[in-house]
Scaffold this motif. Structure first.
Motif, mmCIF file in Angstrom:
data_model
loop_
_atom_site.group_PDB
_atom_site.id
_atom_site.type_symbol
_atom_site.label_atom_id
_atom_site.label_comp_id
_atom_site.label_asym_id
_atom_site.label_seq_id
_atom_site.Cartn_x
_atom_site.Cartn_y
_atom_site.Cartn_z
ATOM 1 N N LYS A 10 37.177 38.822 39.946
ATOM 2 C CA LYS A 10 38.577 38.700 39.536
ATOM 3 C C LYS A 10 38.695 38.788 38.023
ATOM 4 O O LYS A 10 39.650 39.374 37.510
ATOM 5 N N ASP A 11 37.745 38.230 37.310
ATOM 6 C CA ASP A 11 37.766 38.313 35.847
ATOM 7 C C ASP A 11 37.693 39.762 35.384
ATOM 8 O O ASP A 11 38.383 40.164 34.441
ATOM 9 N N CYS A 13 38.749 42.334 37.057
ATOM 10 C CA CYS A 13 40.063 42.911 37.366
ATOM 11 C C CYS A 13 41.062 42.599 36.257
ATOM 12 O O CYS A 13 41.787 43.491 35.797
ATOM 13 N N LEU A 14 41.101 41.350 35.835
ATOM 14 C CA LEU A 14 42.043 40.937 34.792
ATOM 15 C C LEU A 14 41.746 41.625 33.462
ATOM 16 O O LEU A 14 42.668 42.078 32.777
ATOM 17 N N LYS A 18 44.359 44.191 31.490
ATOM 18 C CA LYS A 18 44.775 43.970 30.105
ATOM 19 C C LYS A 18 44.492 45.200 29.253
ATOM 20 O O LYS A 18 45.325 45.602 28.440
ATOM 21 N N PHE A 49 44.221 41.269 44.935
ATOM 22 C CA PHE A 49 44.325 40.490 43.704
ATOM 23 C C PHE A 49 44.718 41.382 42.529
ATOM 24 O O PHE A 49 45.601 41.035 41.736
ATOM 25 N N LYS A 52 48.392 42.317 42.847
ATOM 26 C CA LYS A 52 49.237 41.140 42.609
ATOM 27 C C LYS A 52 49.286 40.777 41.124
ATOM 28 O O LYS A 52 50.355 40.527 40.564
ATOM 29 N N GLU A 53 48.141 40.773 40.484
ATOM 30 C CA GLU A 53 48.096 40.438 39.063
ATOM 31 C C GLU A 53 48.751 41.526 38.218
ATOM 32 O O GLU A 53 49.407 41.222 37.216
ATOM 33 N N LYS A 56 52.399 40.915 38.388
ATOM 34 C CA LYS A 56 52.767 39.759 37.553
ATOM 35 C C LYS A 56 52.844 40.140 36.084
ATOM 36 O O LYS A 56 53.794 39.785 35.386
ATOM 37 N N LEU A 57 51.843 40.859 35.628
ATOM 38 C CA LEU A 57 51.820 41.271 34.222
ATOM 39 C C LEU A 57 52.981 42.213 33.910
ATOM 40 O O LEU A 57 53.589 42.115 32.843
#
Length: 61
Positions: A10-11, A13-14, A18, A49, A52-53, A56-57
């Protein structure tokens, strides 16, 4: 044989999201879905995930 790039956490992915959103032309849900299909299709949890993230962003910008 060279293995294709894929998300393993997940990290990761984030971090990718970004970096992706630093470029205005990639800041849209279509790009998020394309990249989820390319880099997270091996893992449904990470695929969902990532989308979804990304949503959100996008909604917070």
């Amino acid at each position: 044989m060279v293995e294709a790039y894929r998300f393993d956490s997940k990290d990761e992915c984030l971090d990718y999201l970004k970096d992706l959103f630093k470029n205005e032309k990639y800041r849209n849900i279509q790009e998020v879905r394309i990249r989820a299909g390319l880099y997270a299709k091996h893992n449904k949890e990470l695929h969902d995930f990532f989308i979804k993230e990304g949503e959100k962003l996008l909604s917070s910008s």
